[in-house]
Scaffold this motif. Structure first.
Motif, PDB file in Angstrom:
ATOM      1  N   LYS A  25       5.214   5.554  -9.412  1.00 41.60           N
ATOM      2  CA  LYS A  25       4.310   6.678  -9.686  1.00 41.60           C
ATOM      3  C   LYS A  25       3.105   6.740  -8.747  1.00 41.60           C
ATOM      4  O   LYS A  25       2.193   7.517  -8.967  1.00 41.60           O
ATOM      5  N   HIS A  26       3.109   5.927  -7.706  1.00 38.87           N
ATOM      6  CA  HIS A  26       2.080   6.021  -6.667  1.00 38.87           C
ATOM      7  C   HIS A  26       2.694   6.795  -5.513  1.00 38.87           C
ATOM      8  O   HIS A  26       3.792   6.486  -5.071  1.00 38.87           O
ATOM      9  N   GLU A  27       1.993   7.802  -5.060  1.00 37.80           N
ATOM     10  CA  GLU A  27       2.572   8.623  -4.021  1.00 37.80           C
ATOM     11  C   GLU A  27       1.569   8.890  -2.917  1.00 37.80           C
ATOM     12  O   GLU A  27       0.371   8.698  -3.077  1.00 37.80           O
ATOM     13  N   GLY A  28       2.116   9.322  -1.822  1.00 35.90           N
ATOM     14  CA  GLY A  28       1.287   9.685  -0.694  1.00 35.90           C
ATOM     15  C   GLY A  28       1.626   8.898   0.540  1.00 35.90           C
ATOM     16  O   GLY A  28       2.506   8.051   0.535  1.00 35.90           O
ATOM     17  N   PRO A  29       0.920   9.183   1.590  1.00 37.68           N
ATOM     18  CA  PRO A  29       1.204   8.475   2.844  1.00 37.68           C
ATOM     19  C   PRO A  29       0.703   7.036   2.784  1.00 37.68           C
ATOM     20  O   PRO A  29      -0.236   6.708   2.071  1.00 37.68           O
ATOM     21  N   ASP A  30       1.384   6.208   3.519  1.00 32.79           N
ATOM     22  CA  ASP A  30       1.008   4.801   3.644  1.00 32.79           C
ATOM     23  C   ASP A  30       1.227   4.425   5.097  1.00 32.79           C
ATOM     24  O   ASP A  30       1.822   5.178   5.855  1.00 32.79           O
ATOM     25  N   SER A  31       0.775   3.269   5.481  1.00 32.22           N
ATOM     26  CA  SER A  31       0.950   2.839   6.871  1.00 32.22           C
ATOM     27  C   SER A  31       1.871   1.632   6.937  1.00 32.22           C
ATOM     28  O   SER A  31       1.908   0.804   6.022  1.00 32.22           O
ATOM     29  N   TRP A  32       2.587   1.556   8.034  1.00 31.96           N
ATOM     30  CA  TRP A  32       3.412   0.367   8.255  1.00 31.96           C
ATOM     31  C   TRP A  32       2.522  -0.852   8.496  1.00 31.96           C
ATOM     32  O   TRP A  32       2.931  -1.976   8.229  1.00 31.96           O
ATOM     33  N   ALA A  33       1.296  -0.629   8.956  1.00 31.47           N
ATOM     34  CA  ALA A  33       0.372  -1.759   9.132  1.00 31.47           C
ATOM     35  C   ALA A  33       0.156  -2.462   7.797  1.00 31.47           C
ATOM     36  O   ALA A  33       0.161  -3.703   7.724  1.00 31.47           O
ATOM     37  N   ALA A  34       0.006  -1.699   6.712  1.00 37.22           N
ATOM     38  CA  ALA A  34      -0.183  -2.292   5.380  1.00 37.22           C
ATOM     39  C   ALA A  34       1.065  -3.024   4.919  1.00 37.22           C
ATOM     40  O   ALA A  34       0.985  -4.109   4.329  1.00 37.22           O
ATOM     41  N   VAL A  35       2.233  -2.442   5.185  1.00 38.32           N
ATOM     42  CA  VAL A  35       3.489  -3.110   4.804  1.00 38.32           C
ATOM     43  C   VAL A  35       3.591  -4.459   5.512  1.00 38.32           C
ATOM     44  O   VAL A  35       3.901  -5.475   4.891  1.00 38.32           O
ATOM     45  N   LEU A  36       3.329  -4.469   6.800  1.00 40.42           N
ATOM     46  CA  LEU A  36       3.441  -5.713   7.572  1.00 40.42           C
ATOM     47  C   LEU A  36       2.372  -6.729   7.175  1.00 40.42           C
ATOM     48  O   LEU A  36       2.591  -7.935   7.275  1.00 40.42           O
ATOM     49  N   ARG A  37       1.231  -6.252   6.696  1.00 39.39           N
ATOM     50  CA  ARG A  37       0.153  -7.160   6.291  1.00 39.39           C
ATOM     51  C   ARG A  37       0.410  -7.766   4.913  1.00 39.39           C
ATOM     52  O   ARG A  37       0.182  -8.951   4.701  1.00 39.39           O
ATOM     53  N   TRP A  38       0.889  -6.969   3.959  1.00 41.97           N
ATOM     54  CA  TRP A  38       0.957  -7.402   2.564  1.00 41.97           C
ATOM     55  C   TRP A  38       2.359  -7.741   2.057  1.00 41.97           C
ATOM     56  O   TRP A  38       2.507  -8.236   0.947  1.00 41.97           O
ATOM     57  N   HIS A  39       3.355  -7.434   2.846  1.00 46.49           N
ATOM     58  CA  HIS A  39       4.731  -7.670   2.406  1.00 46.49           C
ATOM     59  C   HIS A  39       5.471  -8.510   3.442  1.00 46.49           C
ATOM     60  O   HIS A  39       4.927  -8.840   4.485  1.00 46.49           O
ATOM     61  N   ASP A  40       6.709  -8.809   3.134  1.00 43.45           N
ATOM     62  CA  ASP A  40       7.551  -9.615   4.011  1.00 43.45           C
ATOM     63  C   ASP A  40       8.832  -8.837   4.324  1.00 43.45           C
ATOM     64  O   ASP A  40       9.922  -9.231   3.895  1.00 43.45           O
ATOM     65  N   PRO A  41       8.706  -7.709   5.059  1.00 41.21           N
ATOM     66  CA  PRO A  41       9.897  -6.915   5.346  1.00 41.21           C
ATOM     67  C   PRO A  41      10.738  -7.590   6.435  1.00 41.21           C
ATOM     68  O   PRO A  41      10.240  -8.424   7.199  1.00 41.21           O
ATOM     69  N   GLU A  42      11.980  -7.217   6.466  1.00 39.53           N
ATOM     70  CA  GLU A  42      12.884  -7.675   7.522  1.00 39.53           C
ATOM     71  C   GLU A  42      13.961  -6.610   7.675  1.00 39.53           C
ATOM     72  O   GLU A  42      14.149  -5.783   6.779  1.00 39.53           O
ATOM     73  N   PHE A  43      14.646  -6.625   8.799  1.00 42.02           N
ATOM     74  CA  PHE A  43      15.683  -5.632   9.037  1.00 42.02           C
ATOM     75  C   PHE A  43      16.851  -5.843   8.084  1.00 42.02           C
ATOM     76  O   PHE A  43      17.269  -6.966   7.829  1.00 42.02           O
ATOM     77  N   LEU A  44      17.348  -4.739   7.567  1.00 42.90           N
ATOM     78  CA  LEU A  44      18.542  -4.705   6.736  1.00 42.90           C
ATOM     79  C   LEU A  44      19.617  -4.046   7.592  1.00 42.90           C
ATOM     80  O   LEU A  44      19.367  -3.007   8.215  1.00 42.90           O
ATOM     81  N   MET A  45      20.801  -4.632   7.646  1.00 40.75           N
ATOM     82  CA  MET A  45      21.879  -4.043   8.434  1.00 40.75           C
ATOM     83  C   MET A  45      22.589  -2.974   7.612  1.00 40.75           C
ATOM     84  O   MET A  45      23.014  -3.228   6.489  1.00 40.75           O
ATOM     85  N   GLY A  48      26.144  -1.620  10.607  1.00 37.34           N
ATOM     86  CA  GLY A  48      25.976  -2.216  11.925  1.00 37.34           C
ATOM     87  C   GLY A  48      24.682  -1.879  12.634  1.00 37.34           C
ATOM     88  O   GLY A  48      24.490  -2.280  13.781  1.00 37.34           O
ATOM     89  N   HIS A  49      23.782  -1.173  11.969  1.00 36.05           N
ATOM     90  CA  HIS A  49      22.511  -0.778  12.580  1.00 36.05           C
ATOM     91  C   HIS A  49      21.352  -1.405  11.821  1.00 36.05           C
ATOM     92  O   HIS A  49      21.297  -1.335  10.591  1.00 36.05           O
ATOM     93  N   PRO A  50      20.377  -1.989  12.533  1.00 31.28           N
ATOM     94  CA  PRO A  50      19.203  -2.548  11.856  1.00 31.28           C
ATOM     95  C   PRO A  50      18.265  -1.447  11.377  1.00 31.28           C
ATOM     96  O   PRO A  50      17.948  -0.516  12.117  1.00 31.28           O
ATOM     97  N   VAL A  51      17.841  -1.577  10.112  1.00 31.44           N
ATOM     98  CA  VAL A  51      16.960  -0.599   9.479  1.00 31.44           C
ATOM     99  C   VAL A  51      15.806  -1.359   8.834  1.00 31.44           C
ATOM    100  O   VAL A  51      16.028  -2.337   8.114  1.00 31.44           O
ATOM    101  N   LEU A  52      14.592  -0.912   9.092  1.00 33.33           N
ATOM    102  CA  LEU A  52      13.419  -1.537   8.494  1.00 33.33           C
ATOM    103  C   LEU A  52      12.903  -0.662   7.361  1.00 33.33           C
ATOM    104  O   LEU A  52      12.472   0.474   7.577  1.00 33.33           O
ATOM    105  N   LEU A  53      13.016  -1.191   6.143  1.00 34.42           N
ATOM    106  CA  LEU A  53      12.548  -0.512   4.939  1.00 34.42           C
ATOM    107  C   LEU A  53      11.271  -1.182   4.449  1.00 34.42           C
ATOM    108  O   LEU A  53      11.085  -2.397   4.686  1.00 34.42           O
TER     109      LEU A  53
END
Length: 129
Positions: A25-45, A48-53
């Motif tokens: 229920k939180h909406e709006g724009p966010d930055s990938w800078a915040a994702v990289l700072r506060w989370h631990d994302p990694e590529f999901l295949m 056969g293609h790497p995707v960053l969620l």
């Protein structure tokens, strides 16, 4: 492909990208800078293609890709996925992601990530009418 393999210049470009969200229920724009700072994302295949969620890599084992829609030119990808990390009646377990290929790169980056309350497929809904 791992985030650790990405050049510092490419990481700076990713950090500058904004993405749209509706999550818990939180909406709006966010930055990938915040994702990289506060989370631990990694590529999901995906096919056969790497995707960053914008999700922690620990959740990948709980994610099932339900549908992929590739743009004709191959530069965009729309995903419908199920994430059973929080499999309870209070949380949405479905998500829709729109991802674009980062110019000059071979991976896709989410620019939209929205909750989706998974409904029965249309064919199943129509059968019950």
């Amino acid at each position: 492909m791992q985030l650790a393999d990405i050049s510092p210049e490419c990481l700076e470009i990713i950090r500058a990208v904004r993405w749209d969200r509706i999550i818990e229920k939180h909406e709006g724009p966010d930055s990938w800078a915040a994702v990289l700072r506060w989370h631990d994302p990694e590529f999901l295949m995906v096919e056969g293609h790497p995707v960053l969620l914008p999700v922690d890599q620990a959740r990948h084992r709980n994610i099932t890709i339900l549908r992929t829609i590739w743009s004709e030119d191959g530069h965009s990808l729309t995903l419908f996925l199920q994430d059973k990390t929080y499999d309870d009646h209070w949380s949405a377990s479905g998500f829709m992601a729109v991802c674009d290929r980062l110019p000059g790169q071979d991976f896709y980056l989410a620019i939209l990530y929205h909750e989706w309350f998974i409904l029965e497929p249309l064919s199943a809904q129509v059968e019950t009418l």
